[in-house]
Write a protein that holds these residues in place. Structure first.
Motif, PDB file in Angstrom:
ATOM      1  N   CYS A  72       7.745   4.185  -4.813  1.00 24.03           N
ATOM      2  CA  CYS A  72       8.536   2.964  -4.627  1.00 24.03           C
ATOM      3  C   CYS A  72      10.018   3.263  -4.437  1.00 24.03           C
ATOM      4  O   CYS A  72      10.737   2.464  -3.854  1.00 24.03           O
ATOM      5  N   LEU A  81       2.112   4.322  -0.138  1.00 25.63           N
ATOM      6  CA  LEU A  81       2.310   3.395  -1.250  1.00 25.63           C
ATOM      7  C   LEU A  81       0.998   2.678  -1.582  1.00 25.63           C
ATOM      8  O   LEU A  81       0.649   2.512  -2.751  1.00 25.63           O
ATOM      9  N   VAL A 102       6.303  -1.380 -10.012  1.00 25.92           N
ATOM     10  CA  VAL A 102       7.008  -1.603  -8.749  1.00 25.92           C
ATOM     11  C   VAL A 102       8.318  -2.347  -9.012  1.00 25.92           C
ATOM     12  O   VAL A 102       9.370  -1.999  -8.470  1.00 25.92           O
ATOM     13  N   ALA A 117       7.864  -2.938  -1.373  1.00 27.88           N
ATOM     14  CA  ALA A 117       6.795  -2.254  -2.108  1.00 27.88           C
ATOM     15  C   ALA A 117       5.845  -3.271  -2.737  1.00 27.88           C
ATOM     16  O   ALA A 117       4.628  -3.088  -2.721  1.00 27.88           O
TER      17      ALA A 117
END
Length: 138
Positions: A72, A81, A102, A117
């Motif tokens: 992240c 991710l 996150v 993210a």
């Protein structure tokens, strides 16, 4: 963190397979590298295998959450991710814990990166939910 054993690549492939989730894009984080950058892909897999060796001090479950947190903060491509988020879930972290991780990244990398993210992680949750619904229909 490398060793001289010739099985580093095999160990990396094994680690990826162990942590991967069925998101409709097998090995999505390595997509395109096979043809465009095979040496880079091999180095990545070898290092990944080293990082997820069973003899690490930090347990595998924690390493998956740390991988997500680091991903992240590094401007990581969405496929990687997605892989990290799905791997964390596969290792037993709850969705709320994944999202909290996150969110924590916003303190170090800024809100825009954390928002991007979060969107990737939420899309990962949706993909997993869709996969589960499809499996239940079968």
């Amino acid at each position: 963190m490398s060793d001289t054993q010739p099985n580093r690549l095999a160990r990396g492939l094994q680690a990826i397979e162990h942590l991967d989730q069925p998101l409709g894009n097998p090995y999505g984080l390595l997509h395109g590298m096979r043809l465009q950058a095979p040496e880079f892909k091999q180095h990545f897999l070898e290092d990944f295998g080293d990082y997820f060796r069973p003899d690490q001090v930090v347990d595998e479950k924690t390493r998956t959450l740390l991988s997500l947190a680091l991903a992240c903060t590094a401007g990581t491509p969405p496929d990687l991710l997605e892989f990290c988020a799905a791997a964390a879930l596969k290792q037993g972290w709850q969705r709320k814990q994944v999202l909290s991780t996150v969110e924590l990244s916003a303190l170090f990398n800024g809100w825009p990166a954390a928002i991007a993210a979060t969107q990737t992680v939420m899309a990962t949750f949706s993909k997993l939910d869709n996969q589960a619904m499809e499996a239940n229909k079968s």
